[in-house]
Design an enzyme around this catalytic site. Sequence first.
Site, PDB file in Angstrom:
ATOM      1  N   PRO A 136     -10.696  51.229 -17.570  1.00  0.00           N
ATOM      2  CA  PRO A 136     -12.090  51.606 -17.327  1.00  0.00           C
ATOM      3  C   PRO A 136     -12.757  50.749 -16.271  1.00  0.00           C
ATOM      4  O   PRO A 136     -12.652  49.511 -16.281  1.00  0.00           O
ATOM      5  CB  PRO A 136     -12.742  51.415 -18.700  1.00  0.00           C
ATOM      6  CG  PRO A 136     -11.627  51.725 -19.651  1.00  0.00           C
ATOM      7  CD  PRO A 136     -10.391  51.146 -19.008  1.00  0.00           C
ATOM      8  N   CYS A 137     -13.450  51.428 -15.349  1.00  0.00           N
ATOM      9  CA  CYS A 137     -13.974  50.751 -14.167  1.00  0.00           C
ATOM     10  C   CYS A 137     -15.487  50.566 -14.178  1.00  0.00           C
ATOM     11  O   CYS A 137     -16.033  49.917 -13.292  1.00  0.00           O
ATOM     12  CB  CYS A 137     -13.584  51.529 -12.906  1.00  0.00           C
ATOM     13  SG  CYS A 137     -14.303  53.192 -12.825  1.00  0.00           S
ATOM     14  N   GLN A 138     -16.190  51.136 -15.172  1.00  0.00           N
ATOM     15  CA  GLN A 138     -17.646  51.103 -15.129  1.00  0.00           C
ATOM     16  C   GLN A 138     -18.201  49.681 -15.080  1.00  0.00           C
ATOM     17  O   GLN A 138     -19.245  49.429 -14.479  1.00  0.00           O
ATOM     18  CB  GLN A 138     -18.234  51.836 -16.340  1.00  0.00           C
ATOM     19  CG  GLN A 138     -17.971  53.326 -16.342  1.00  0.00           C
ATOM     20  CD  GLN A 138     -16.699  53.669 -17.089  1.00  0.00           C
ATOM     21  OE1 GLN A 138     -15.795  52.834 -17.196  1.00  0.00           O
ATOM     22  NE2 GLN A 138     -16.626  54.876 -17.605  1.00  0.00           N
TER      23      GLN A 138
ATOM     24  N   PHE B  93     -17.084  47.217 -13.478  1.00  0.00           N
ATOM     25  CA  PHE B  93     -16.848  46.562 -12.192  1.00  0.00           C
ATOM     26  C   PHE B  93     -17.478  47.308 -11.024  1.00  0.00           C
ATOM     27  O   PHE B  93     -17.611  46.761  -9.934  1.00  0.00           O
ATOM     28  CB  PHE B  93     -15.344  46.422 -11.936  1.00  0.00           C
ATOM     29  CG  PHE B  93     -14.603  45.743 -13.046  1.00  0.00           C
ATOM     30  CD1 PHE B  93     -14.873  44.419 -13.366  1.00  0.00           C
ATOM     31  CD2 PHE B  93     -13.657  46.421 -13.788  1.00  0.00           C
ATOM     32  CE1 PHE B  93     -14.189  43.793 -14.402  1.00  0.00           C
ATOM     33  CE2 PHE B  93     -12.973  45.807 -14.818  1.00  0.00           C
ATOM     34  CZ  PHE B  93     -13.244  44.484 -15.135  1.00  0.00           C
ATOM     35  N   SER B  94     -17.843  48.565 -11.234  1.00  0.00           N
ATOM     36  CA  SER B  94     -18.385  49.376 -10.154  1.00  0.00           C
ATOM     37  C   SER B  94     -19.780  48.908  -9.781  1.00  0.00           C
ATOM     38  O   SER B  94     -20.592  48.581 -10.635  1.00  0.00           O
ATOM     39  CB  SER B  94     -18.429  50.847 -10.583  1.00  0.00           C
ATOM     40  OG  SER B  94     -19.141  51.616  -9.636  1.00  0.00           O
TER      41      SER B  94
END
Length: 360
Positions: free
Chosen positions: A78-80, A82-83
Amino acid sequence: MVNDIIRYIDMFSGIGGFREGLTRAGGFECAGHCELDTQADRSYRALFDTSGEWYCADAKDADPAAMPDFELLCGGFPCQSFSIAGRRGGFGDPRGTLFFELARLAEARHPRYLLYENVPGLLNHDGGRTFAAVLDTLDRLGYGVEWQVLNSKDFGVPQARRRLYIVGYLDGRCAGKVFPFTETAAASLVQVRAGKQGERVYSPTGVSCTLSAQAGGFAGRTGLYDMAGMPMPVKEATKKGYKMAYPGDSIDLSYPTQNTRRGRVGRGIAHTLTASSTQGTLCPDETGASPYGRVRRLTPRECLRLQGWREEQIDKVLAIQSDNQAYKQAGNGVTVTVVEAIGRRLAAADAELRGVRDAP
């Protein structure tokens, strides 16, 4: 004799972008997958035959002792967190700590290869310290690591989607055989070899080792033509000022706040798909009754096409999912064609190393 098929576990699988890409690349076989979102998993099972395969819903519950044999551990964790489009909580966000679940499985099973995906914002989060923790963890586990920011538009789909891809390997002779993709637009590549933490090797085509992610989710405008039928300027989310929107252009339609009603115009390619799917396109008026044109939202089918899925596969997803779910699944997924290109190189590198290992 070493098996000529690379068996892999598909973590954080979504609807199966990694699986489809590796299937197209050839030389890979899925041994199981992990996905918490029940609707995404429903699409995954509609697209692939998972009978007899290992499955776990929550990565935190994955028992390495119960997993089948595999040589590759892959997944877009999951990237949320770090975005730059989010709050960037990093490892302080529970979603950010899921990387360490991948590390836990890698430590227990020690697969030959790792293939991870995330947003470019991971590179500069917390001044680079977050990514340094990722590299330090993989180095401690004995993996050499290479990474590159790749743009989906360079891999046969009309979508500007920059994503960070990370490859890990136990055999140091694999170094340089997967990255860089020098034929793509300039992007940075850094290699950290096992046992040499901090050693950096830059691709001659690279620009820097820390890149800023392109944020999606800027606001848009719907009144893009003035009363004379001339294209209207759209405020771009940069200091470059205004750009003109013409029929066929891609438009970001979101409205994050009432104070940031700024749109983005793309020429010939779509902006990065998001889970909320606020992407649209400027169209001429099909009836001819109005000279002004109109903006329409991209359809779920178009969004899945932009991620590299084929028509018959899209049919299967749309037959069982609402439009909202289809938008979410397209925006959260990886671009199939990018994974396919990486998979081809990884399979070729493994075949070469296998020949060396099998030599008398």
